[in-house]
Design a protein around this motif. Structure first.
Motif, PDB file in Angstrom:
ATOM      1  N   GLY A 147       6.906  -3.388  10.024  1.00  0.00           N
ATOM      2  CA  GLY A 147       8.253  -3.839   9.709  1.00  0.00           C
ATOM      3  C   GLY A 147       8.416  -5.330   9.886  1.00  0.00           C
ATOM      4  O   GLY A 147       9.000  -6.012   9.032  1.00  0.00           O
ATOM      5  N   ASP A 148       7.879  -5.863  10.983  1.00  0.00           N
ATOM      6  CA  ASP A 148       7.970  -7.308  11.228  1.00  0.00           C
ATOM      7  C   ASP A 148       7.223  -8.096  10.153  1.00  0.00           C
ATOM      8  O   ASP A 148       7.706  -9.114   9.654  1.00  0.00           O
ATOM      9  CB  ASP A 148       7.392  -7.643  12.606  1.00  0.00           C
ATOM     10  CG  ASP A 148       8.277  -7.152  13.743  1.00  0.00           C
ATOM     11  OD1 ASP A 148       9.466  -6.898  13.493  1.00  0.00           O
ATOM     12  OD2 ASP A 148       7.769  -7.027  14.870  1.00  0.00           O
ATOM     13  N   ILE A 149       6.027  -7.609   9.804  1.00  0.00           N
ATOM     14  CA  ILE A 149       5.218  -8.303   8.794  1.00  0.00           C
ATOM     15  C   ILE A 149       5.914  -8.267   7.439  1.00  0.00           C
ATOM     16  O   ILE A 149       6.014  -9.289   6.748  1.00  0.00           O
ATOM     17  CB  ILE A 149       3.822  -7.657   8.690  1.00  0.00           C
ATOM     18  CG1 ILE A 149       3.015  -7.904   9.959  1.00  0.00           C
ATOM     19  CG2 ILE A 149       3.063  -8.195   7.474  1.00  0.00           C
ATOM     20  CD1 ILE A 149       1.721  -7.119  10.021  1.00  0.00           C
ATOM     21  N   VAL A 200      -4.502  -8.473   6.244  1.00  0.00           N
ATOM     22  CA  VAL A 200      -4.722  -7.458   5.210  1.00  0.00           C
ATOM     23  C   VAL A 200      -3.474  -6.604   5.037  1.00  0.00           C
ATOM     24  O   VAL A 200      -3.080  -6.266   3.914  1.00  0.00           O
ATOM     25  CB  VAL A 200      -5.943  -6.580   5.560  1.00  0.00           C
ATOM     26  CG1 VAL A 200      -6.029  -5.371   4.618  1.00  0.00           C
ATOM     27  CG2 VAL A 200      -7.236  -7.394   5.465  1.00  0.00           C
ATOM     28  N   SER A 201      -2.822  -6.269   6.132  1.00  0.00           N
ATOM     29  CA  SER A 201      -1.572  -5.525   6.063  1.00  0.00           C
ATOM     30  C   SER A 201      -0.531  -6.295   5.250  1.00  0.00           C
ATOM     31  O   SER A 201       0.142  -5.727   4.375  1.00  0.00           O
ATOM     32  CB  SER A 201      -1.039  -5.250   7.479  1.00  0.00           C
ATOM     33  OG  SER A 201       0.217  -4.617   7.438  1.00  0.00           O
ATOM     34  N   ALA A 202      -0.400  -7.583   5.521  1.00  0.00           N
ATOM     35  CA  ALA A 202       0.564  -8.413   4.795  1.00  0.00           C
ATOM     36  C   ALA A 202       0.237  -8.466   3.307  1.00  0.00           C
ATOM     37  O   ALA A 202       1.133  -8.376   2.453  1.00  0.00           O
ATOM     38  CB  ALA A 202       0.575  -9.822   5.385  1.00  0.00           C
ATOM     39  N   LEU A 203      -1.043  -8.600   2.985  1.00  0.00           N
ATOM     40  CA  LEU A 203      -1.450  -8.653   1.584  1.00  0.00           C
ATOM     41  C   LEU A 203      -1.158  -7.336   0.872  1.00  0.00           C
ATOM     42  O   LEU A 203      -0.699  -7.323  -0.276  1.00  0.00           O
ATOM     43  CB  LEU A 203      -2.937  -8.985   1.476  1.00  0.00           C
ATOM     44  CG  LEU A 203      -3.321 -10.449   1.713  1.00  0.00           C
ATOM     45  CD1 LEU A 203      -4.836 -10.585   1.817  1.00  0.00           C
ATOM     46  CD2 LEU A 203      -2.788 -11.340   0.589  1.00  0.00           C
ATOM     47  N   ARG A 248       5.268   0.758   3.190  1.00  0.00           N
ATOM     48  CA  ARG A 248       5.095   0.784   4.649  1.00  0.00           C
ATOM     49  C   ARG A 248       3.821   1.526   5.041  1.00  0.00           C
ATOM     50  O   ARG A 248       3.121   1.125   5.971  1.00  0.00           O
ATOM     51  CB  ARG A 248       6.310   1.446   5.313  1.00  0.00           C
ATOM     52  CG  ARG A 248       7.611   0.690   5.114  1.00  0.00           C
ATOM     53  CD  ARG A 248       7.496  -0.741   5.619  1.00  0.00           C
ATOM     54  NE  ARG A 248       8.757  -1.436   5.564  1.00  0.00           N
ATOM     55  CZ  ARG A 248       9.638  -1.449   6.550  1.00  0.00           C
ATOM     56  NH1 ARG A 248       9.404  -0.814   7.681  1.00  0.00           N
ATOM     57  NH2 ARG A 248      10.768  -2.126   6.423  1.00  0.00           N
ATOM     58  N   VAL A 249       3.514   2.614   4.349  1.00  0.00           N
ATOM     59  CA  VAL A 249       2.287   3.362   4.639  1.00  0.00           C
ATOM     60  C   VAL A 249       1.056   2.487   4.372  1.00  0.00           C
ATOM     61  O   VAL A 249       0.103   2.468   5.155  1.00  0.00           O
ATOM     62  CB  VAL A 249       2.223   4.659   3.798  1.00  0.00           C
ATOM     63  CG1 VAL A 249       0.838   5.305   3.903  1.00  0.00           C
ATOM     64  CG2 VAL A 249       3.277   5.648   4.256  1.00  0.00           C
ATOM     65  N   LEU A 250       1.087   1.743   3.282  1.00  0.00           N
ATOM     66  CA  LEU A 250      -0.028   0.853   2.961  1.00  0.00           C
ATOM     67  C   LEU A 250      -0.141  -0.278   3.985  1.00  0.00           C
ATOM     68  O   LEU A 250      -1.248  -0.677   4.374  1.00  0.00           O
ATOM     69  CB  LEU A 250       0.139   0.288   1.554  1.00  0.00           C
ATOM     70  CG  LEU A 250      -0.019   1.308   0.424  1.00  0.00           C
ATOM     71  CD1 LEU A 250       0.352   0.691  -0.920  1.00  0.00           C
ATOM     72  CD2 LEU A 250      -1.439   1.845   0.371  1.00  0.00           C
ATOM     73  N   GLY A 251       1.004  -0.786   4.432  1.00  0.00           N
ATOM     74  CA  GLY A 251       0.970  -1.804   5.482  1.00  0.00           C
ATOM     75  C   GLY A 251       0.370  -1.252   6.762  1.00  0.00           C
ATOM     76  O   GLY A 251      -0.401  -1.936   7.452  1.00  0.00           O
TER      77      GLY A 251
END
Length: 321
Positions: A125-127, A158-161, A177-180
């Motif tokens: 969520g923060d990212i 990677v999460s952000a991307l 969100r799941v992908l993050g």
């Protein structure tokens, strides 16, 4: 902080990050916007969307309170845009906090405890809030890695991307969100790799390469024991090093068996890895990395790769051939 609310709770002054439901059901026609009129509020309340994700740092909460704004915005707001220095400072804080929390979650997993899903989800969520419409500043901040934090900062990047890429493809926010989440835990199997191998500056031996290549399967086993994670997360963890030509690892599976989510994660993972500082190499420029990836079309889904390139800022991709 991003918060989910019901559509009937919409009110003027809320900053909408996304609307839950199909794109066709979006009554406003935008993904991210500030609610500034009763008409917009009524459209949302009378729509077929199933929920709303609001950004509390940029707008009001259900009760009208505001964390990021001095007051409820007027119908024609003109909030002060943060300077580049302010944006970098805020992003650096998010990255540092995310890395610390992810490291704690991984440490607990190393001790045999289940992953704190709520804590990792809050990191996502923060990212996703901080990245906004541009990954450039966040990626720039994540380049400042220390050797002992490489895995954690890489995972945050990677999460952000993945979040940014998924939004560019107009995926619905719950899937984003799941992908993050998957991006944050995709390298959890590296917990089992000795630090001296991960941080080795010299060429790896054949035996050391074999150890490195075990981490997707090890990570998959760790996450599978969790018992309550989406299949997409498990899929990305195990297969993010697979290739379109079937010569990846750990399973060497063909392109036809690689989900779009795995193909996306492979692109994000490789791009972040080659453009960042590692113990054994200097970083490539974004243009150099993307040009190299385009020349290795047997590794990546080229159609998706071009979409990824288009999702990035122009200053990142300038010079791609």
């Amino acid at each position: 902080m991003v918060k989910r609310i019901e559509r009937h709770e919409a009110r003027i002054g809320m900053f909408i990050e996304s609307l839950e439901g199909s794109w066709q059901d979006n009554p406003i026609g935008q993904r991210r916007f500030l609610l500034t009129s009763d008409t917009q509020v009524d459209l949302i309340k009378n729509s077929r969307i199933t929920g709303i994700y609001i950004n509390l740092a940029k707008g009001v909460d259900v009760d009208g309170s505001s964390r990021g704004l001095a007051s409820v915005p007027s119908p024609n707001p003109s909030p002060r845009k943060r300077s580049l220095a302010e944006e970098r400072k805020a992003t650096a804080k998010i990255v540092q906090a995310s890395v610390k929390r992810l490291e704690g979650a991984f440490d607990r997993s190393r001790s045999g405890e289940p992953i704190d899903i709520e804590s990792v989800s809050e990191i996502v969520g923060d990212i996703s809030t901080q990245i906004g419409d541009s990954p450039a500043i966040l990626l720039d901040i994540t380049r400042l890695k220390s050797k002992d934090k490489v895995t954690f900062v890489h995972s945050v990047a990677v999460s952000a991307l993945l979040v940014h890429f998924a939004r560019h493809l107009q995926f619905e926010e719950p899937l984003v969100r799941v992908l993050g989440f998957a991006g944050l835990v995709h390298d959890i199997g590296k917990l089992a790799i000795p630090t001296e191998i991960l941080n080795k500056t010299a060429a790896l031996t054949a035996e050391e390469r074999d150890v490195i290549m075990q981490h997707p399967a090890v990570g998959h086993d760790i996450l599978k024991r969790q018992g309550n994670l989406p299949g997409v997360v498990l899929d990305i963890c195990r297969h993010h090093h697979e290739r379109m030509n079937g010569k990846g690892y750990p399973d060497g599976i063909p392109a036809a068996d690689l989900s779009i989510y795995v193909r996306m994660s492979t692109i994000c993972d490789v791009y972040e890895a080659v453009t960042s500082v590692r113990p054994y190499k200097k970083p490539w420029s974004s243009a150099m990395a993307l040009s190299w990836m385009l020349q290795h079309g047997d590794h990546f889904d080229l159609q998706l790769l071009w979409k990824f390139i288009l999702s990035l800022d122009s200053e990142l991709t300038r010079g791609v051939a």
